[in-house]
Write an enzyme that holds these catalytic residues in place. Structure first.
Site, PDB file in Angstrom:
ATOM      1  CB  ILE A 103      -2.935  -7.795  21.694  1.00  0.00           C
ATOM      2  CG1 ILE A 103      -1.394  -7.570  22.383  1.00  0.00           C
ATOM      3  CG2 ILE A 103      -3.521  -8.462  22.747  1.00  0.00           C
ATOM      4  CD1 ILE A 103      -0.672  -8.894  22.683  1.00  0.00           C
ATOM      5  CG  PHE A 104      -7.994 -11.448  18.637  1.00  0.00           C
ATOM      6  CD1 PHE A 104      -8.587 -10.897  17.666  1.00  0.00           C
ATOM      7  CD2 PHE A 104      -8.716 -12.521  19.397  1.00  0.00           C
ATOM      8  CE1 PHE A 104      -9.715 -10.980  17.263  1.00  0.00           C
ATOM      9  CE2 PHE A 104      -9.892 -12.855  19.082  1.00  0.00           C
ATOM     10  CZ  PHE A 104     -10.720 -12.065  17.870  1.00  0.00           C
ATOM     11  CE1 TYR A 162     -11.082 -13.475  25.580  1.00  0.00           C
ATOM     12  CE2 TYR A 162      -9.068 -13.176  24.490  1.00  0.00           C
ATOM     13  CZ  TYR A 162      -9.742 -13.440  25.475  1.00  0.00           C
ATOM     14  OH  TYR A 162      -9.122 -14.346  26.325  1.00  0.00           O
ATOM     15  N   GLY A 163     -12.082  -8.990  24.971  1.00  0.00           N
ATOM     16  CA  GLY A 163     -12.872  -8.746  26.062  1.00  0.00           C
ATOM     17  C   GLY A 163     -12.299  -7.382  26.726  1.00  0.00           C
ATOM     18  CB  SER A 164     -11.340  -6.352  30.409  1.00  0.00           C
ATOM     19  OG  SER A 164     -10.263  -7.196  30.385  1.00  0.00           O
ATOM     20  CD  GLU A 174      -5.194  -9.969  30.573  1.00  0.00           C
ATOM     21  OE1 GLU A 174      -6.062 -10.890  30.881  1.00  0.00           O
ATOM     22  OE2 GLU A 174      -5.721  -8.863  30.581  1.00  0.00           O
TER      23      GLU A 174
END
Length: 227
Positions: free
Chosen positions: A50-51, A53-55, A128
């Site tokens: 998984i990329f 980039y936030g939480s 998500e």
């Protein structure tokens, strides 16, 4: 000057979870299974990553088997998702950060256990995505790492979502992050956590997030000073 806990206390309010947003169909078990089947059918060779980039960087959905710094060319962070729940309300809508087309984004690859791929994906989907069409659209993207190019799953902005607002401009983005708060906290709390993550990643500060940090600090100073 960084965003501090004192800054965040100026905007934080205790708010009850209002529950699901009326008028929108919820994702069901069959939707999550179909999504898992599609993603696995499109997978490249090798373990799934998984990329983040936030939480997902500071609050992972699963225990990664390995982590690797990565950069996603052609994708940039943007506060472009309209929030009526979580970190906003109907009265004071918030914004959630996603990645959208353009620019470049630095993040972390999180590799999942090959023996738990389907279960891990299902866990991610349910964290998500909750309504249809999903506002966070998972897709395979190409990223660059110190070990060469890789493909990874990233949650990206879905322009077909009724909650996608695109680029609102700095002033409106800062206004919302400065004022909105939901049962999970404020948008400013996300910006503060992101700033810490970016410092750990040694990411560039010339992006919209870096500009927001300074503007939020100024706005919080005005709130505290009564200007």
């Amino acid at each position: 000057m960084r965003l501090s806990a004192e800054h965040l206390r100026l905007v934080h309010r205790d708010i009850d979870d209002p529950g699901p947003i009326p008028g929108y169909a919820a994702m069901e078990d069959a939707d999550y299974r179909d999504l898992t089947d599609r993603v696995l059918a499109e997978r490249p060779p090798g373990p799934i990553a998984i990329f983040s980039y936030g939480s997902l960087i500071w609050r992972p959905a699963f225990a990664p088997q390995a982590s690797l710094r990565a950069t996603a060319p052609g994708w940039q962070r943007r506060f472009c998702l309209h929030l009526l729940r979580w970190r906003g309300t109907h009265e004071e809508p918030g914004l959630m950060m996603q990645i959208d087309r353009g620019g470049v984004c630095t993040g972390v690859l999180q590799y999942m256990d090959p023996a738990e791929e389907a279960a891990t994906l299902d866990l991610l989907w349910r964290r998500e995505m909750s309504i249809k069409p999903p506002s966070n659209l998972p897709r395979w993207i190409e990223v660059e790492t110190p070990e060469g190019p890789r493909q990874a799953i990233a949650f990206t902005a879905n322009h077909e979502s009724p909650f996608h607002v695109g680029d609102l401009g700095t002033d409106e983005t800062v206004r919302r992050l400065s004022l909105a708060c939901g049962h999970l906290g404020s948008g400013g709390a996300v910006e503060r956590a992101l700033g810490e993550a970016r410092r750990l990643l040694h990411a560039r500060h010339g992006s919209i997030c870096g500009l927001l940090r300074h503007r939020l600090q100024f706005h919080y100073f005005r709130l505290r000073s009564g200007f």
